[in-house]
Each structure stands twice: as C-alpha cells, then as structure tokens.
Design an enzyme around this catalytic site. Structure first.
Site, short mmCIF file in Angstrom:
data_model
loop_
_atom_site.label_atom_id
_atom_site.label_comp_id
_atom_site.label_asym_id
_atom_site.label_seq_id
_atom_site.Cartn_x
_atom_site.Cartn_y
_atom_site.Cartn_z
N GLY A 98 6.46 -11.56 -13.18
CA GLY A 98 5.72 -12.17 -14.28
C GLY A 98 6.39 -13.46 -14.71
O GLY A 98 7.58 -13.44 -15.00
N ASN A 139 5.81 -2.00 -18.57
CA ASN A 139 5.15 -2.50 -17.36
C ASN A 139 4.07 -1.50 -16.99
O ASN A 139 4.33 -0.31 -16.91
CB ASN A 139 6.18 -2.62 -16.21
CG ASN A 139 5.53 -2.93 -14.86
OD1 ASN A 139 6.02 -2.47 -13.84
ND2 ASN A 139 4.46 -3.67 -14.85
N GLY A 140 2.87 -2.02 -16.76
CA GLY A 140 1.77 -1.14 -16.40
C GLY A 140 0.57 -1.46 -17.27
O GLY A 140 0.55 -2.47 -17.97
N TYR A 192 3.09 -5.90 -1.54
CA TYR A 192 3.22 -7.26 -2.07
C TYR A 192 4.16 -7.40 -3.26
O TYR A 192 4.95 -8.33 -3.33
CB TYR A 192 1.84 -7.77 -2.50
CG TYR A 192 1.90 -9.07 -3.26
CD1 TYR A 192 2.03 -10.29 -2.59
CD2 TYR A 192 1.85 -9.09 -4.66
CE1 TYR A 192 2.10 -11.49 -3.28
CE2 TYR A 192 1.91 -10.30 -5.36
CZ TYR A 192 2.04 -11.48 -4.67
OH TYR A 192 2.11 -12.65 -5.36
N CYS A 205 4.22 -6.99 -14.96
CA CYS A 205 5.46 -7.23 -15.70
C CYS A 205 6.67 -6.63 -15.02
O CYS A 205 6.57 -5.79 -14.13
CB CYS A 205 5.35 -6.62 -17.09
SG CYS A 205 3.85 -7.05 -17.95
P1 AMP Z 1 -6.41 -14.78 -2.42
O1 AMP Z 1 -5.97 -16.18 -2.11
O2 AMP Z 1 -7.18 -14.70 -3.71
O3 AMP Z 1 -7.10 -14.11 -1.30
O4 AMP Z 1 -5.10 -13.93 -2.72
C1 AMP Z 1 -4.30 -13.50 -1.65
C2 AMP Z 1 -2.93 -14.08 -1.77
O5 AMP Z 1 -2.41 -13.82 -3.07
C3 AMP Z 1 -2.01 -13.43 -0.75
O6 AMP Z 1 -1.34 -14.47 -0.07
C4 AMP Z 1 -1.08 -12.56 -1.56
O7 AMP Z 1 0.26 -12.79 -1.14
C5 AMP Z 1 -1.27 -13.00 -3.00
N1 AMP Z 1 -1.54 -11.86 -3.91
C6 AMP Z 1 -2.19 -10.73 -3.64
N2 AMP Z 1 -2.28 -9.94 -4.74
C7 AMP Z 1 -1.67 -10.61 -5.74
C8 AMP Z 1 -1.41 -10.34 -7.12
N3 AMP Z 1 -1.84 -9.23 -7.70
N4 AMP Z 1 -0.72 -11.24 -7.83
C9 AMP Z 1 -0.32 -12.38 -7.28
N5 AMP Z 1 -0.54 -12.70 -5.98
C10 AMP Z 1 -1.20 -11.83 -5.21
#
Ligand code: AMP
Length: 500
Positions: A54, A129-130, A270, A28
């Site tokens: 979010g 948030n958290g 990220y 969030c």
């Molecule tokens: P995946 O496709 O499941 O390996 O997720 C990796 C991709 O999702 C990467 O390109 C990251 O930029 C993005 N990502 C990593 N962690 C998160 C997160 N918690 N929420 C949304 N996107 C994420």
C-alpha cells in the site's frame, strides 16, 4: 493485430466510472512490536519493507505506558518518516504501523490507520489488513445506536464494537468484536498493557509472528518485514488465533469455532513480496513452480522467455527452466514509478505503463517471444506490453499468465475492479487474445496453480485456499452485498461522506 471492436466490454473498461470511488478499498500491510526501546524506528523499517502492500498512506501509533503518540501521512513511508524528529515524536517501547492503499474516494487523512480511540478500558489502537464484508451493515446498526464514526474505513467498526461491547476486559471486548465481524482481517492492536495480533477464522490475510532479542515480539503481514529488522520468524499466526503479548508473556487464544483455513491464493500469485515466506514456504519458489506448471500446460515453441517485470519474473524463470528456452530481460522496468495498477485514474494508468516499462530492442528483434506475467485484470498492461514487444521487432508474441483468468472482484482486501471491468469475466479467450494483440494467450489452470502452491490439485468440495477471484467461490457470506443493493450502498456512502 489488436482487435479494438469488443465494444461493450471495452467501453466499460476504459471510461472511468465515478462510482468506483464509492466502495471501500483496502490493500494494506500491518506491523506491530512490543518490549523494544526503539519500537517506532523498527515499525518504520517494517513498514518500509511492506510498502508494496500500500503506497497511499502510512501511519504509526506508539505507546509509552502512559500515553499514545501518532504520526500519519499520505504518501510513502520513506518520504514521511525520514526525519529523526518524527521518530522522536513516537516514544515508548510498543508501536503498531500500517501502510494503506485506497483509491481516490477513500484516501483522506481521516482514513489513515492505525485508528485510535480512548475507550472506557483506556487507549486502543487498531491496524487492519483485509476487508470486512458486513462493515456497512454493522455500521448502520452502530450509527443507529449513537456511535459517531470519524472515518469511512470499514476498520472503524472494530473500534466501535469494542467500545460498545458489554464485556469488562479489553481482551474480552476485542474477542466479542471479532465474533461480530465477517470477511477478512489480519489485525494488529495496541493497548497500554498489550500488543495483540489476530487473523480471521479462515486466515484469508497473512500475519506472521517474529522475535527480536529478549522478549521483543513482532507481528507483520509478511516475513520480509522481520528480515529488515533482523528478527527471527517464529511462525504464522494461525487462522482464528488471537495472540496477546503482555507483561506476563505471550498467550494464544482460539475463540472461534474451528474451520478449515482458506488463505488467499493471490498472495502467492502477486501480492506478497517474493522474498517472504508463507507458512514457512518461499513465495519466490512457489512463483517459479507456477511458471513450471504453465510451461507444462501450455508450452509454445519460442526463442526467448521474457518476464513482465517485476511481478512476472519468478514465474518466467520457472517457465524458461521447464521449457528449456533461454530467459532474457526483454523488457526493462523503471523502478522509480509506482505500480501502474494503483494509479487513481484510468488515464494515468495508461500513461503509467509507458512510464514504467521499455522494450530491450536488441534482445527482441526477429525473435519468437513468450511473455510471462502474473495476472490479467483489465488487460491494460498486457495490451501495452505486447504492442511494445512487437514494435521492438519480435516476430511472434505469446502471452502466458501465471494465474487462472480473473473473473470476480475480491471482497477480502485485494483491490480489484468490479466484474464489468475484468477482461476475462466479459470476453472469451479468443477475444482476449485478439484484444491484447498476442499470437496466443494461455493461463495456468486452477489445478496447476494449486499444485504449484501446495503440491495438490484443488480439493473442489473443500478448497485449500480462497480463490474466489478465479472460481467465484467466496468462502464467507457477503452480507453487505446481499443486504444492500449496489446503488443503495453508494448513496449510503455518499451520505456518510466517503469522498473525504
Ligand atoms: P491489468 O493491466 O489491469 O490487466 O492488470 C494486470 C497487472 O497488474 C499485472 O501486471 C499484475 O502484476 C498487476 N496486478 C494484478 N492485480 C493487482 C492488484 N490487485 N493490485 C495491483 N496490481 C495488480
């Protein structure tokens, strides 16, 4: 090239698990402003800047000294707060707002924040948030004493703890409530007389303090939300600090025993926007530094460095500069599609990657390519992108990841799948390389990540950040997980109707 015979893990990863819906999800952004005649309009702008934190729901609560007003909606800020009538329905010179991501299980209207309740001390609204790691335990206790919960959000326990506290003033009740919750929280709260911003004792989730002209103060998850309204960044709210703004000015309280801070390192990798500052440091610069570390640690001879946009871009720039390899946009992103990771079902997630990225064939044909992304979670994105780059004619594809392998879920507010779905937690590096179909795969080391973020290696006896997703070192107790085995949690949540 891609090895699809990693059967047990892959089955776990790609068969949608219905029980996924039965955990609390919070990812969030929060915003609050006081002493401003256009409080609601500024809050909406702030939420717009925090939309990346979010996208499933947004809400604003304002206070006009006498009454509270609220507008909440599923969907994006731009789609739901775009009419002057909505702003007009939120009068008053103080307001707080919230953007929220939840998976399908918890995305009902009643979970949209800010939460509001009429307490003995008057109206009280909270945006959080958290994630609280003892929310279920507290909730069970509160319910047994007669509390009636309106939502399935972990954040609601804060309201009930304030309501049932035996202290007299709202400030004391709020601090009393904070002492009882565990886990990660950046909270913005609003009463008739005050705006409060606070962070958990370890400062896991971010919160900054800003100022507009006069005595109009702002709290926001990130500095990009200050920039959008032209506010000055004053400082980060300190871990364990409770900052209250009322008619007498701004007051800081440190009600918790002093502990060494452990802010979330994944915000740097990220989650935060690259144009935000964390503790005064540019997230963009940190990400470029991670790319530089990556190039130092695992360089490969190549013709091109190509980012997986947008999240891999700053690290790819750093990698290209350090390795002295040309940087090109070999993958083009369609910006009108949301983050693939947060689509609610695995099927849509797969489809989403194709919708979101396309190969820039002319740049890739016949080239040895280094692809840079920020992280691998399930491996869905990397698998699709590597395949796409190969289909576009690349001679070799080398994947470089600007974070260490993600081996644990986050219980502090970044939505990650359970361990059985995390690629790196289940198979070896060689298997991962085959699985995503790359010629080589490498991750930045944990020390390399720390050097990029704070210019020091990880202090292993007393780490400077929360890095549990990479190290299994959770900095707080995980009471709910320790006390309630997973199936019990799930049936409890079903009992209380989490599928709202
Ligand atoms: P995946 O496709 O499941 O390996 O997720 C990796 C991709 O999702 C990467 O390109 C990251 O930029 C993005 N990502 C990593 N962690 C998160 C997160 N918690 N929420 C949304 N996107 C994420």
């Amino acid at each position: 090239m891609t090895d699809r015979n990693l059967a047990p893990f892959i089955l776990a990863a790609f068969i949608p698990n219905l029980d996924d819906d039965d955990k609390f999800h919070d990812e969030c952004g929060v915003f609050g402003i006081c002493n401003n005649p256009e409080a609601a309009a500024h809050t909406v702008l702030g939420l717009h800047a925090l939309q990346h934190r979010g996208q499933e729901a947004a809400g604003v609560v304002s206070c006009d000294n006498a009454q509270f007003h609220s507008h909440k909606s599923l969907g994006h800020v731009a789609d739901n707060f775009n009419s002057p009538h909505v702003i007009e329905s939120l009068p008053g010179d103080c307001a707080i707002g919230h953007v929220r991501y939840s998976t399908s299980g918890g995305s009902g209207m009643r979970n949209i924040q800010p939460l509001f309740a009429d307490l003995a001390t008057g109206g009280f609204s909270v945006a959080h948030n958290g994630n609280l790691t003892n929310a279920l335990t507290l909730r069970r206790h509160l319910v047994s004493k007669g509390s009636i919960f309106q939502s399935t959000s972990d954040s609601e326990v804060i309201i009930h703890l304030v309501a049932t506290s035996t202290y007299l003033s709202l400030q004391d009740r709020f601090v009393d409530a904070l002492r009882r919750i565990e886990g990660a929280f950046a909270i913005v709260a609003l009463s008739k007389d005050s705006l409060i911003g606070t962070r958990d004792p370890l400062g896991v989730r971010p919160l900054v303090l800003g100022k507009l002209s006069g005595n109009s103060y702002i709290f926001a998850s990130e500095t990009c939300a200050l920039d959008i309204i032209g506010a000055e960044y004053i400082r980060d709210v300190e871990p364990g600090e409770v900052v209250t703004i009322d008619r007498d000015g701004i007051h800081s309280l440190k009600p918790f025993p002093l502990r060494k801070a452990r802010p979330c390192i994944f915000e740097h990798v990220y989650f935060s926007r690259p144009d935000s500052l964390s503790d005064g440091k540019s997230i963009y610069k940190v990400r470029k530094n991670i790319g530089r570390e990556l190039a130092r640690e695992c360089r490969v001879k190549a013709d091109l460095v190509v980012p997986v946009p947008d999240s891999g871009t700053p690290a790819a720039i750093g990698y290209a500069q350090e390795a002295n390899i040309p940087f090109e946009l070999g993958i083009i992103r369609n910006h009108y599609v949301g983050r693939t990771f947060i689509e609610p079902s695995d099927q849509i997630r797969h489809l989403g990657v194709k919708l979101k990225h396309n190969a820039n064939r002319g740049e890739l044909e016949g080239k040895i390519v280094v692809l840079v992304d920020d992280s691998i979670v399930r491996g869905t994105t990397s698998t699709k992108i590597v395949d796409m780059v190969r289909q576009a004619g690349a001679k070799e594809v080398h994947m470089r990841i600007a974070s260490p392998p993600t081996i644990e879920p986050c219980y502090y507010g970044v939505d990650t799948p359970e361990k059985d779905k995390l690629l790196a937690a289940n198979i070896t590096l060689a298997e991962m390389t085959r699985y995503i179909g790359a010629d080589s795969l490498a991750f930045v080391s944990i020390d390399g990540l720390y050097r990029a973020v704070c210019a020091k290696d990880r202090n292993h006896s007393s780490p400077q950040y929360c890095d549990a997703c990479f190290t299994s070192d959770y900095p707080t107790s995980l009471t709910d997980r320790e006390q309630n085995d997973a199936p019990a949690q799930i049936s409890f949540l079903k009992e209380i109707g989490s599928k709202s």
